[in-house]
Scaffold this active site. Structure first.
Site, PDB file in Angstrom:
ATOM      1  CG  HIS A  61      41.411  40.208  29.772  1.00 18.02           C
ATOM      2  ND1 HIS A  61      42.169  39.236  29.157  1.00 18.02           N
ATOM      3  CD2 HIS A  61      40.110  39.863  29.570  1.00 18.02           C
ATOM      4  CE1 HIS A  61      41.363  38.345  28.606  1.00 18.02           C
ATOM      5  NE2 HIS A  61      40.115  38.704  28.832  1.00 18.02           N
ATOM      6  CG  HIS A 104      37.699  34.632  31.005  1.00 16.98           C
ATOM      7  ND1 HIS A 104      38.868  35.278  31.321  1.00 16.98           N
ATOM      8  CD2 HIS A 104      37.351  35.068  29.769  1.00 16.98           C
ATOM      9  CE1 HIS A 104      39.222  36.062  30.320  1.00 16.98           C
ATOM     10  NE2 HIS A 104      38.317  35.954  29.362  1.00 16.98           N
ATOM     11  CG  ASP A 155      35.766  38.461  28.837  1.00 18.60           C
ATOM     12  OD1 ASP A 155      36.889  38.931  29.077  1.00 18.60           O
ATOM     13  OD2 ASP A 155      35.588  37.471  28.098  1.00 18.60           O
ATOM     14  CG  HIS A 193      33.811  40.557  24.206  1.00 25.29           C
ATOM     15  ND1 HIS A 193      34.134  40.992  25.473  1.00 25.29           N
ATOM     16  CD2 HIS A 193      34.716  39.580  23.909  1.00 25.29           C
ATOM     17  CE1 HIS A 193      35.177  40.326  25.922  1.00 25.29           C
ATOM     18  NE2 HIS A 193      35.547  39.455  24.996  1.00 25.29           N
TER      19      HIS A 193
END
Length: 307
Positions: free
Chosen positions: A77, A234, A238, A261
């Site tokens: 973030h 969001h 990311d 991720h």
């Protein structure tokens, strides 16, 4: 277009997502060609950690960097905020082994960076630009990259939940669009997963104050959502942060489906290992770039291949 750093140092403290303990962060100006540099404060002194695709050592719950026995968790973030606001060089002092989760979004970091102000340096901005299409697939998930002057993303998520389902959002990421559309989007999770993690000593700092939590039917948080499509926003946040694990910004047009991720880092490693085939390092000049819309006060640029 010249490189930028922040004008003055700013600090904050917060709870670590993993440890549940208080951690402290200081953002400091850095010289040209420094990139994003972390300084880890521990019992043995101050050690530096430079983000690289290969320095990502864990992707469970968040992105964790590691180097020479040192590690730093939940970096995505903050790194998204730095890249999203167009800051090239910054030194980040950290006490506590992870970046504070704050409210689960990048809004607090954007606020800090705005408070710190910007300072223009003398060196030209360097970027890595995708030179030809590349597609990366794993287990039904996809990231496709194509050449683009700037950072464009077309992201789709799909979850078997009545409030999420299939959500898509396409956007050019600039300081203005990052602040308005992405910075406030919070991380999210499912109540059954949160309960499992807590029982196993994980995500000890997670709470309704720093995440959107969903049960089988809707949002548990009393304040609800900040955007109707906060979930896909969001995921883009990311993605911006995970693509920032280079010593300079990455330019390309990215089509993404159901990534996280782990796949983000695997894709970036693939690009980096095959940089001769897919990337060129460019230095930005002072002429307008076709297709890259200038914001008020923003200096546009053209790209020239570095020798």
């Amino acid at each position: 277009m010249l490189q930028k750093t922040i004008h003055k140092s700013v600090a904050c403290s917060g709870i670590g997502l993993h440890s549940g303990k208080k951690v402290r962060l200081v953002l400091r100006p850095a010289g040209e060609n420094t990139g994003i540099l972390f300084a880890l404060q521990n019992g043995s002194g101050r050690r530096f950690l430079t983000p690289r695709p290969e320095s990502v050592i864990a992707t469970g719950l968040a992105t964790t960097l590691g180097q020479g026995g040192d590690s730093l968790a939940t970096v995505e973030h903050l790194m998204a905020a730095v890249r999203g606001l167009g800051i090239d060089n910054i030194l980040v002092d950290v006490e506590g082994g992870e970046i504070p989760i704050m409210d689960g979004s990048a809004a607090s970091f954007v606020y800090l960076l705005r408070m710190a102000g910007e300072r223009t340096l003398s060196a030209r901005r360097k970027v890595y630009r995708v030179t030809k299409p590349v597609e990366f697939k794993r287990e039904g998930k996809l990231i496709r990259a194509e050449p683009c002057d700037g950072f464009h993303v077309d992201y789709t998520i799909e979850f078997p939940h009545p409030l999420i389902g299939r959500q898509s959002l396409a956007m050019q990421v600039t300081p203005q669009s990052f602040t308005a559309m992405l910075a406030k989007a919070r991380t999210f999770g499912f109540l059954r997963e949160v309960e499992y993690l807590r029982k196993n000593g994980l995500a000890l700092g997670g709470s309704l104050d720093n995440a959107v939590v969903l049960d089988d039917y809707g949002v548990v948080n009393t304040e609800g959502l900040r955007f109707s499509d906060e979930f896909v926003r969001h995921k883009i946040l990311d993605f911006v942060g995970d693509m920032a694990v280079l010593d300079a910004p990455l330019w390309g047009s990215f089509t993404v489906f159901a990534s996280g991720h782990a796949l983000n880092n695997a894709f970036l490693r693939h690009l980096w290992v095959n940089a001769d085939e897919y990337l060129e390092e460019v230095s930005l000049g002072l002429e307008p770039v076709a297709g890259l819309e200038a914001e008020p006060g923003m200096v546009t640029a053209s790209a020239a291949v570095l020798a």
